[in-house]
Motif scaffolding. Structure first.
Motif, short mmCIF file in Angstrom:
data_model
loop_
_atom_site.label_atom_id
_atom_site.label_comp_id
_atom_site.label_asym_id
_atom_site.label_seq_id
_atom_site.Cartn_x
_atom_site.Cartn_y
_atom_site.Cartn_z
N ILE A 46 5.32 8.68 8.99
CA ILE A 46 6.17 7.70 8.32
C ILE A 46 5.53 7.40 6.98
O ILE A 46 4.34 7.04 6.91
CB ILE A 46 6.33 6.42 9.15
CG1 ILE A 46 6.94 6.75 10.52
CG2 ILE A 46 7.21 5.42 8.40
CD1 ILE A 46 8.33 7.33 10.46
N MET A 47 6.29 7.54 5.90
CA MET A 47 5.72 7.48 4.56
C MET A 47 6.44 6.46 3.68
O MET A 47 7.65 6.25 3.82
CB MET A 47 5.79 8.87 3.90
CG MET A 47 5.21 9.99 4.76
SD MET A 47 5.20 11.62 3.96
CE MET A 47 6.95 11.85 3.61
N ILE A 48 5.69 5.86 2.78
CA ILE A 48 6.21 4.89 1.81
C ILE A 48 6.18 5.53 0.43
O ILE A 48 5.13 6.06 0.01
CB ILE A 48 5.36 3.61 1.81
CG1 ILE A 48 5.29 3.01 3.22
CG2 ILE A 48 5.93 2.60 0.82
CD1 ILE A 48 6.61 2.58 3.78
N PRO A 49 7.29 5.51 -0.33
CA PRO A 49 7.30 6.15 -1.65
C PRO A 49 6.39 5.44 -2.65
O PRO A 49 6.27 4.21 -2.64
CB PRO A 49 8.77 6.05 -2.09
CG PRO A 49 9.54 5.66 -0.88
CD PRO A 49 8.61 4.94 0.02
N LEU A 50 5.76 6.23 -3.53
CA LEU A 50 5.06 5.66 -4.66
C LEU A 50 6.08 5.26 -5.72
O LEU A 50 7.25 5.65 -5.67
CB LEU A 50 4.08 6.69 -5.24
CG LEU A 50 2.96 7.19 -4.33
CD1 LEU A 50 2.04 8.15 -5.10
CD2 LEU A 50 2.16 6.05 -3.75
N LYS A 51 5.65 4.52 -6.70
CA LYS A 51 6.56 4.02 -7.74
C LYS A 51 7.21 5.15 -8.52
O LYS A 51 8.34 5.02 -9.01
CB LYS A 51 5.79 3.11 -8.69
CG LYS A 51 5.27 1.83 -8.06
CD LYS A 51 4.43 1.03 -9.05
CE LYS A 51 3.84 -0.22 -8.42
NZ LYS A 51 2.99 -0.99 -9.36
N ILE A 52 6.50 6.26 -8.67
CA ILE A 52 7.01 7.37 -9.48
C ILE A 52 7.93 8.30 -8.72
O ILE A 52 8.53 9.21 -9.30
CB ILE A 52 5.84 8.18 -10.06
CG1 ILE A 52 5.00 8.79 -8.93
CG2 ILE A 52 5.00 7.34 -11.00
CD1 ILE A 52 3.96 9.78 -9.39
N SER A 53 8.06 8.13 -7.41
CA SER A 53 8.81 9.07 -6.59
C SER A 53 10.29 9.04 -6.89
O SER A 53 10.91 7.96 -6.86
CB SER A 53 8.57 8.77 -5.11
OG SER A 53 9.33 9.66 -4.31
N PRO A 54 10.92 10.19 -7.18
CA PRO A 54 12.39 10.21 -7.32
C PRO A 54 13.10 9.84 -6.03
O PRO A 54 14.25 9.41 -6.08
CB PRO A 54 12.68 11.67 -7.71
CG PRO A 54 11.40 12.15 -8.33
CD PRO A 54 10.32 11.48 -7.54
N LEU A 55 12.43 10.03 -4.90
CA LEU A 55 12.98 9.59 -3.61
C LEU A 55 12.39 8.22 -3.30
O LEU A 55 11.24 8.11 -2.91
CB LEU A 55 12.62 10.61 -2.52
CG LEU A 55 13.32 11.97 -2.58
CD1 LEU A 55 12.67 12.96 -1.63
CD2 LEU A 55 14.80 11.83 -2.30
#
Length: 304
Positions: A294-303
């Motif tokens: 289970i992953m949390i997007p970084l601020k730069i992630s397009p997703l």
């Protein structure tokens, strides 16, 4: 003397003449004919004949209309350095993503929340396949800012690994998403030689790019609906990939959910749909090992 072809053991006579042969008859008959060569008519009753294919599974399962190549990176970060690692990544990687001189783009960037801790996962797309990958690598060798970034990043890492991936033809191509979402990366390590069978069970239809066993009729509507159909109604399917370089016979499925409760409800709903249990039944025996992140997007992630 009668021809050898007419010679038959008692066990073989019982085997061929009875719908319910006695225990041991098959083994006894096989032993009797073990001295025959591989072309023996009796041996052919027991040996599974493989229908040879002329194409690699990468050709049969990947998209024909694009030449996209993907790279997934797993970085295990020193726990005390994770925030610094994220800040450094968010400062440098978007420049590569936005620079048109580099034929690569960010698909998604995450920190693992549940699963392997203190880990960053990055997914890149190379538009143009392996030539684009090599072009990008050669240009990065002379990019002073990127070289300095790698040097500084190396002080923060415990280990890192990557894989080169192709996308399954029957999955969505990953597109930017507004958030907030959590993402699940489900990784399946398959038994060697089973990738085609995996793809056949997940595909929506038997299209020209998917190997179709001879015993399935292409126009049979009962066989058209495959596993991915049951997981698209809530738009949770993001992308599906299989490895080409790195650890082989590895499949990655990427899903998006609003939260963990939404994930639970969506997955439970799939089990209530007719046919989902069948697809699970046929694909589970193909798997050697499976893992969920289970992953949390970084601020730069397009997703997001």
């Amino acid at each position: 003397m009668a021809p050898r072809l007419c010679s038959i053991s008692a066990a073989a006579r019982r085997l061929l003449g009875s719908p319910k042969p006695r225990a041991g008859d098959v083994a006894a008959a096989a032993r009797f004919y073990s001295k025959d060569n591989e072309g023996s008519w009796f041996r052919s009753l027991f040996v599974h004949k493989v229908d040879p294919r002329k194409d690699a599974h990468s050709t049969l399962l990947s998209k024909k209309e694009t030449s996209n190549l993907y790279k997934i990176q797993f970085h295990n970060v020193k726990p005390e350095c994770l925030d610094a690692y994220n800040s450094l990544t968010e400062a440098v990687l978007p420049k590569l993503h936005l620079d048109e001189d580099y034929p690569c783009s960010l698909v998604g960037n995450w920190n693992t929340w549940y699963g392997e801790q203190d880990q960053a996962v990055h997914l890149w797309r190379f538009s143009g396949g392996y030539p684009a990958l090599m072009d990008c690598m050669n240009k990065l060798k002379s990019n002073k800012e990127y070289l300095e970034f790698r040097k500084e990043r190396s002080q923060m890492l415990l280990s890192r690994r990557n894989q080169m991936l192709l996308e399954f033809s029957f999955w969505n191509e990953p597109q930017p998403r507004a958030g907030p979402n959590i993402y699940e990366l489900r990784t399946y390590k398959l038994k060697p030689g089973t990738m085609i069978e995996w793809g056949n069970n997940w595909a929506i239809w038997w299209g020209p790019g998917i190997f179709r066993p001879s015993w399935i009729q292409e126009k049979d509507p009962a066989r058209r609906a495959r596993a991915i159909k049951y997981r698209q109604e809530n738009q949770e399917a993001v992308g599906g990939f299989f490895s080409q370089i790195g650890e082989l016979y590895v499949v990655h499925h990427l899903w998006a959910y609003k939260d963990l409760q939404s994930r639970e409800e969506t997955r439970n709903a799939a089990w209530r749909k007719r046919g989902w249990d069948e697809n699970v039944y046929y694909t589970v025996p193909l798997v050697r090992h499976m893992e969920s992140r289970i992953m949390i997007p970084l601020k730069i992630s397009p997703l997001q």
